[in-house]
Design a protein around this motif. Structure first.
Motif, mmCIF file in Angstrom:
data_model
loop_
_atom_site.group_PDB
_atom_site.id
_atom_site.type_symbol
_atom_site.label_atom_id
_atom_site.label_comp_id
_atom_site.label_asym_id
_atom_site.label_seq_id
_atom_site.Cartn_x
_atom_site.Cartn_y
_atom_site.Cartn_z
ATOM 1 N N ASN A 27 0.524 -0.994 0.419
ATOM 2 C CA ASN A 27 0.098 -0.260 -0.072
ATOM 3 C C ASN A 27 1.382 1.009 -0.011
ATOM 4 O O ASN A 27 1.806 2.047 0.917
ATOM 5 C CB ASN A 27 -1.249 0.120 1.279
ATOM 6 N N VAL A 28 0.845 2.320 -0.767
ATOM 7 C CA VAL A 28 2.259 3.197 -1.341
ATOM 8 C C VAL A 28 1.646 4.696 -0.687
ATOM 9 O O VAL A 28 1.775 5.266 -0.499
ATOM 10 C CB VAL A 28 2.036 3.506 -2.779
ATOM 11 N N ILE A 29 -0.201 4.369 -0.900
ATOM 12 C CA ILE A 29 -0.850 5.772 0.363
ATOM 13 C C ILE A 29 -0.280 6.231 1.216
ATOM 14 O O ILE A 29 0.119 7.405 1.383
ATOM 15 C CB ILE A 29 -2.337 5.740 0.217
ATOM 16 N N LYS B 198 -7.930 -1.814 0.412
ATOM 17 C CA LYS B 198 -7.580 -0.742 -0.529
ATOM 18 C C LYS B 198 -7.046 0.532 -0.600
ATOM 19 O O LYS B 198 -6.185 1.413 -1.359
ATOM 20 C CB LYS B 198 -8.520 -1.339 -1.417
ATOM 21 N N LEU B 199 -8.424 1.274 -0.010
ATOM 22 C CA LEU B 199 -8.365 2.943 0.531
ATOM 23 C C LEU B 199 -7.412 3.324 1.872
ATOM 24 O O LEU B 199 -7.660 3.883 2.490
ATOM 25 C CB LEU B 199 -9.294 3.119 0.642
ATOM 26 N N ALA B 200 -6.944 1.819 2.586
ATOM 27 C CA ALA B 200 -6.382 2.470 3.258
ATOM 28 C C ALA B 200 -4.869 3.174 3.628
ATOM 29 O O ALA B 200 -4.180 3.307 3.326
ATOM 30 C CB ALA B 200 -6.082 0.645 4.566
ATOM 31 N N ARG B 201 -5.038 4.163 5.052
ATOM 32 C CA ARG B 201 -3.971 4.673 5.413
ATOM 33 C C ARG B 201 -2.804 4.433 6.305
ATOM 34 O O ARG B 201 -1.743 4.976 6.350
ATOM 35 C CB ARG B 201 -4.479 6.323 5.657
ATOM 36 N N ARG B 202 -2.665 2.535 6.752
ATOM 37 C CA ARG B 202 -1.854 2.239 6.815
ATOM 38 C C ARG B 202 -1.239 1.639 6.371
ATOM 39 O O ARG B 202 -1.733 0.779 5.297
ATOM 40 C CB ARG B 202 -2.703 1.666 8.654
#
Length: 62
Positions: free
Chosen positions: A20-22, A57-61
């Motif tokens: 997860n790159v976010i 998919k949309l997580a910030r961790r």
């Protein structure tokens, strides 16, 4: 129109892990846009989308 590139992988070559790159971005990505109006989707619609797409998919961790 931009040229498209398509990669076709054998099943053995498919990634087995994702990253997860976010959380590593300098700022959060812009909100999702409605495909018809190209306007930001409201928070209620985003909540529904997260349920459908999966919160991971949309997580910030990480």
């Amino acid at each position: 129109m931009a040229e498209r590139t398509k990669y076709i992988l054998d099943e053995a070559d498919m990634p087995t892990r994702w990253y997860n790159v976010i959380p590593d971005l300098p700022e959060p990505p812009p909100p999702p846009l409605h495909p018809g109006t190209r306007e930001p989707v409201g928070t209620r619609s985003r909540r529904v989308s997260r349920k459908r797409c999966g919160a991971k998919k949309l997580a910030r961790r990480r």
